[in-house]
Design a protein around this motif. Structure first.
Motif, PDB file in Angstrom:
ATOM      1  N   SER A 321     -31.087  46.866  -5.113  1.00 28.36           N
ATOM      2  CA  SER A 321     -32.417  46.875  -5.273  1.00 28.36           C
ATOM      3  C   SER A 321     -33.337  48.125  -4.631  1.00 28.36           C
ATOM      4  O   SER A 321     -32.777  48.790  -3.884  1.00 28.36           O
ATOM      5  N   LYS A 322     -34.401  48.464  -5.180  1.00 26.84           N
ATOM      6  CA  LYS A 322     -35.258  49.391  -4.493  1.00 26.84           C
ATOM      7  C   LYS A 322     -35.386  49.253  -2.955  1.00 26.84           C
ATOM      8  O   LYS A 322     -35.247  50.231  -2.229  1.00 26.84           O
ATOM      9  N   ALA A 323     -35.900  47.915  -2.453  1.00 26.83           N
ATOM     10  CA  ALA A 323     -36.043  47.498  -1.371  1.00 26.83           C
ATOM     11  C   ALA A 323     -34.669  47.804  -0.335  1.00 26.83           C
ATOM     12  O   ALA A 323     -34.540  48.318   0.771  1.00 26.83           O
ATOM     13  N   PHE A 324     -33.450  47.410  -0.868  1.00 19.94           N
ATOM     14  CA  PHE A 324     -32.325  47.590  -0.382  1.00 19.94           C
ATOM     15  C   PHE A 324     -31.998  49.105  -0.004  1.00 19.94           C
ATOM     16  O   PHE A 324     -31.327  49.474   1.068  1.00 19.94           O
ATOM     17  N   LEU A 325     -32.387  50.032  -1.043  1.00 15.95           N
ATOM     18  CA  LEU A 325     -32.029  51.386  -0.630  1.00 15.95           C
ATOM     19  C   LEU A 325     -33.079  52.026  -0.003  1.00 15.95           C
ATOM     20  O   LEU A 325     -32.772  53.117   0.878  1.00 15.95           O
ATOM     21  N   LEU A 326     -34.208  51.649   0.215  1.00 16.86           N
ATOM     22  CA  LEU A 326     -35.225  52.041   1.080  1.00 16.86           C
ATOM     23  C   LEU A 326     -34.731  51.713   2.675  1.00 16.86           C
ATOM     24  O   LEU A 326     -34.961  52.496   3.503  1.00 16.86           O
ATOM     25  N   ARG A 327     -34.341  50.495   2.790  1.00 16.83           N
ATOM     26  CA  ARG A 327     -33.815  50.269   3.909  1.00 16.83           C
ATOM     27  C   ARG A 327     -32.587  51.289   4.631  1.00 16.83           C
ATOM     28  O   ARG A 327     -32.559  51.356   5.590  1.00 16.83           O
ATOM     29  N   PHE A 328     -31.595  51.371   3.620  1.00 19.55           N
ATOM     30  CA  PHE A 328     -30.657  52.152   3.748  1.00 19.55           C
ATOM     31  C   PHE A 328     -31.247  53.553   4.326  1.00 19.55           C
ATOM     32  O   PHE A 328     -30.629  54.086   5.254  1.00 19.55           O
ATOM     33  N   GLY A 329     -32.055  53.997   3.525  1.00 19.44           N
ATOM     34  CA  GLY A 329     -32.701  55.580   3.903  1.00 19.44           C
ATOM     35  C   GLY A 329     -33.201  55.397   5.319  1.00 19.44           C
ATOM     36  O   GLY A 329     -33.150  56.385   6.067  1.00 19.44           O
ATOM     37  N   LYS A 330     -33.799  54.268   5.746  1.00 21.03           N
ATOM     38  CA  LYS A 330     -34.482  54.288   7.023  1.00 21.03           C
ATOM     39  C   LYS A 330     -33.328  54.181   8.109  1.00 21.03           C
ATOM     40  O   LYS A 330     -33.386  54.539   9.326  1.00 21.03           O
ATOM     41  N   GLU A 331     -32.502  53.067   8.001  1.00 24.98           N
ATOM     42  CA  GLU A 331     -31.597  52.669   8.779  1.00 24.98           C
ATOM     43  C   GLU A 331     -30.402  54.001   9.157  1.00 24.98           C
ATOM     44  O   GLU A 331     -29.916  53.885  10.199  1.00 24.98           O
ATOM     45  N   SER A 332     -29.728  54.338   8.000  1.00 23.88           N
ATOM     46  CA  SER A 332     -28.631  55.189   8.055  1.00 23.88           C
ATOM     47  C   SER A 332     -29.211  56.738   7.718  1.00 23.88           C
ATOM     48  O   SER A 332     -28.257  57.658   8.381  1.00 23.88           O
ATOM     49  N   CYS A 333     -30.167  57.058   7.160  1.00 23.47           N
ATOM     50  CA  CYS A 333     -30.465  58.365   6.964  1.00 23.47           C
ATOM     51  C   CYS A 333     -31.776  58.954   7.934  1.00 23.47           C
ATOM     52  O   CYS A 333     -32.323  60.239   7.703  1.00 23.47           O
ATOM     53  N   GLU A 334     -32.180  58.199   8.733  1.00 25.60           N
ATOM     54  CA  GLU A 334     -33.038  58.557   9.729  1.00 25.60           C
ATOM     55  C   GLU A 334     -34.338  58.977   9.124  1.00 25.60           C
ATOM     56  O   GLU A 334     -35.198  60.164   9.521  1.00 25.60           O
ATOM     57  N   LEU A 335     -34.877  58.275   8.115  1.00 23.13           N
ATOM     58  CA  LEU A 335     -35.858  58.694   7.220  1.00 23.13           C
ATOM     59  C   LEU A 335     -37.116  57.636   7.622  1.00 23.13           C
ATOM     60  O   LEU A 335     -36.668  56.626   7.767  1.00 23.13           O
ATOM     61  N   SER A 336     -38.268  58.159   7.384  1.00 24.41           N
ATOM     62  CA  SER A 336     -39.423  57.141   7.675  1.00 24.41           C
ATOM     63  C   SER A 336     -39.921  56.309   6.417  1.00 24.41           C
ATOM     64  O   SER A 336     -39.172  56.757   5.392  1.00 24.41           O
ATOM     65  N   THR A 337     -40.602  55.370   6.503  1.00 23.71           N
ATOM     66  CA  THR A 337     -40.832  54.529   5.306  1.00 23.71           C
ATOM     67  C   THR A 337     -41.579  55.360   4.158  1.00 23.71           C
ATOM     68  O   THR A 337     -40.983  55.390   3.144  1.00 23.71           O
ATOM     69  N   SER A 338     -42.420  56.409   4.769  1.00 28.87           N
ATOM     70  CA  SER A 338     -43.133  57.165   3.749  1.00 28.87           C
ATOM     71  C   SER A 338     -42.054  58.302   3.062  1.00 28.87           C
ATOM     72  O   SER A 338     -42.402  58.628   1.838  1.00 28.87           O
ATOM     73  N   GLU A 339     -41.265  58.733   3.777  1.00 31.29           N
ATOM     74  CA  GLU A 339     -40.046  59.514   3.299  1.00 31.29           C
ATOM     75  C   GLU A 339     -39.462  58.767   2.304  1.00 31.29           C
ATOM     76  O   GLU A 339     -39.241  59.607   1.250  1.00 31.29           O
ATOM     77  N   THR A 340     -38.895  57.780   2.594  1.00 32.81           N
ATOM     78  CA  THR A 340     -37.972  56.976   1.679  1.00 32.81           C
ATOM     79  C   THR A 340     -38.717  56.612   0.476  1.00 32.81           C
ATOM     80  O   THR A 340     -38.002  56.775  -0.724  1.00 32.81           O
ATOM     81  N   ARG A 341     -40.183  56.416   0.296  1.00 29.35           N
ATOM     82  CA  ARG A 341     -40.908  56.170  -0.742  1.00 29.35           C
ATOM     83  C   ARG A 341     -40.871  57.351  -1.710  1.00 29.35           C
ATOM     84  O   ARG A 341     -40.932  57.220  -2.853  1.00 29.35           O
ATOM     85  N   VAL A 342     -41.270  58.356  -0.970  1.00 30.36           N
ATOM     86  CA  VAL A 342     -41.396  59.681  -1.813  1.00 30.36           C
ATOM     87  C   VAL A 342     -40.381  60.266  -2.366  1.00 30.36           C
ATOM     88  O   VAL A 342     -40.356  60.377  -3.763  1.00 30.36           O
ATOM     89  N   LEU A 343     -39.131  60.244  -1.734  1.00 31.49           N
ATOM     90  CA  LEU A 343     -37.830  60.617  -2.312  1.00 31.49           C
ATOM     91  C   LEU A 343     -37.426  59.608  -3.393  1.00 31.49           C
ATOM     92  O   LEU A 343     -36.757  60.182  -4.539  1.00 31.49           O
ATOM     93  N   TYR A 344     -37.579  58.272  -3.316  1.00 35.31           N
ATOM     94  CA  TYR A 344     -37.384  57.447  -4.294  1.00 35.31           C
ATOM     95  C   TYR A 344     -38.044  57.900  -5.575  1.00 35.31           C
ATOM     96  O   TYR A 344     -37.323  57.938  -6.657  1.00 35.31           O
ATOM     97  N   ASP A 345     -39.299  57.813  -5.645  1.00 32.78           N
ATOM     98  CA  ASP A 345     -40.130  58.057  -6.808  1.00 32.78           C
ATOM     99  C   ASP A 345     -39.733  59.721  -7.317  1.00 32.78           C
ATOM    100  O   ASP A 345     -39.806  59.827  -8.422  1.00 32.78           O
ATOM    101  N   GLU A 346     -39.401  60.534  -6.455  1.00 32.99           N
ATOM    102  CA  GLU A 346     -38.755  61.774  -6.887  1.00 32.99           C
ATOM    103  C   GLU A 346     -37.515  61.674  -7.979  1.00 32.99           C
ATOM    104  O   GLU A 346     -37.608  62.173  -8.994  1.00 32.99           O
ATOM    105  N   CYS A 347     -36.585  60.747  -7.528  1.00 30.09           N
ATOM    106  CA  CYS A 347     -35.266  60.282  -8.607  1.00 30.09           C
ATOM    107  C   CYS A 347     -35.688  59.643  -9.613  1.00 30.09           C
ATOM    108  O   CYS A 347     -35.352  60.174 -10.575  1.00 30.09           O
ATOM    109  N   VAL A 348     -36.834  58.555  -9.538  1.00 29.64           N
ATOM    110  CA  VAL A 348     -37.299  58.061 -10.649  1.00 29.64           C
ATOM    111  C   VAL A 348     -37.874  58.868 -11.632  1.00 29.64           C
ATOM    112  O   VAL A 348     -37.540  58.926 -12.981  1.00 29.64           O
TER     113      VAL A 348
END
Length: 386
Positions: A321-348
């Protein structure tokens, strides 16, 4: 006498690999610390011994379709175990790492126009007959490495040309539009094309510099010291860890951002074949290492309805799910919450734009089979975009 091959790095002889008593042994013959054969095999006095061919050397061996073709033609006259294959292919392995081997045939070239505008329905079969032994590329899909020269004054270019069998109809179209999503999302990709007859996906080799010299390239199997048959083992967290371990500090932030976006896109397009060999790194030297361009992205659920991801993520091997991927972005890719959301939206958004392009093509497409396939692919995109 044991079987052996001399190994070169940037045309400098640096060591020897040999097969002795069912063990593969690599010995450095240089003390030049910059002449390492792999990021995971630094120059040292002690031998590198392995019961199987070392991953950096195995990376050059053909798989699947190409392997079956080569074995069919050569198994009667030479050994086609891993070391036999490496010796057979050694003359054609061109890159930062090469081997001292006799060239067995004249170099064959053709023009890019021949690939883009095929005049023969059997072009791919003709390419295989000409380039099979010059194609040290892994992967089970039918593919060959083709040397292209469009103008005499320009350096020789190399393109990977992929076809598809009856079990994976229109795989070239599939990869072309999935790669368009990746490119539209702002992720670096190799130069790629689709032939006029929709049968060939053509991708420029990305480890050759403009001056014709080669960059180092290693896939994640090599970097994680895994054999090719272990490419479906491990997790995406392990890939993120490899990025943080090997990528140079100046490229690390971008690499983790791009890797996160790749994970989002692989989920959105349902690419169940994003295994360890489909991610890699390029480098100039030990101090200049970055994430390789994205490659080999396809929607696999069009062929395997209940396909699942190639590797685990957050201890789960399902479409996340989106929530799962955002969590991965923060925990494993060292991204902030806002960064993960912006990058996710770019992909969509990239998925939406590409689906719109496909819709426009469907409206003017005359081939009913192509129209039907594109409609199915677009439906898959739109379903994941909701």
């Amino acid at each position: 006498m044991p079987d052996s091959l001399h190994v070169k790095v940037s045309n400098e002889k640096v060591g020897t690999i040999l097969l002795e008593n069912n063990e593969y042994i690599f010995d450095y013959t240089t003390d030049n610390q910059d002449a390492f054969v792999s990021l995971s095999m630094p120059v040292r006095v002690k031998s590198y011994a392995n019961p199987k061919l070392h991953p950096i050397f195995e990376m050059h061996l053909p798989e699947g379709y190409l392997l079956s073709i080569i074995k069919k033609h050569f198994s009667k006259i030479t050994k086609t175990d891993d070391f036999g294959l490496l010796q057979l292919m050694a003359h054609s392995i061109k890159g930062r790492l090469t081997y001292e081997a006799d060239k067995t045939q004249e170099e064959s070239t053709l023009s890019l126009d021949t690939l883009l505008h095929p005049k023969s329905e059997t072009l791919f079969d003709e390419l295989v007959s000409r380039f099979a032994l010059d194609s040290p590329i892994s992967g089970v899909q039918p593919k060959v490495l083709v040397k292209v020269r469009d103008k005499v004054t320009l350096p020789l270019q190399e393109y990977i040309v992929k076809s598809w069998g009856d079990e994976y109809p229109h795989l070239a179209l599939n990869e072309f539009y999935c790669m368009k999503v990746v490119k539209c999302a702002g992720i670096e990709v190799p130069e790629f094309y689709l032939s006029d007859d929709n049968k060939l996906f053509i991708m420029k080799r990305f480890d050759i510099k403009d001056d014709g010299n080669y960059l180092g390239f290693e896939d994640m199997c090599v970097l994680q010291a895994r054999q090719a048959d272990e490419k479906y083992e491990g997790s995406y967290e392990h890939i993120a860890k490899s990025i943080k371990t090997f990528v140079s500090p100046k490229y690390k932030k971008k690499a983790l951002r791009d890797f996160f976006k790749m994970m989002v896109i692989n989920t959105l397009v349902q690419n169940g074949d994003a295994h360890l060999k489909n991610f890699g790194m390029l480098y100039e030297n030990i101090h200049d290492i970055w994430l390789a361009p994205a490659y080999d992205v396809v929607c696999t659920t069009l062929y395997i309805q209940k396909d699942i991801p190639a590797l685990h993520l957050l201890e789960s091997k399902k479409w996340w799910s989106k929530a799962f991927l955002l969590r991965f972005g923060k925990e494993s890719c060292e991204l902030s919450t806002s960064e993960t959301r912006v990058l996710y939206d770019e992909c969509v958004e990239a998925l939406r734009i590409t689906a719109h392009e496909m819709k426009e093509r469907i409206e003017i497409e005359n081939d009913l089979h192509v129209k039907a396939f594109l409609s199915s692919l677009m439906e898959a995109f739109e379903r994941e975009n909701q």
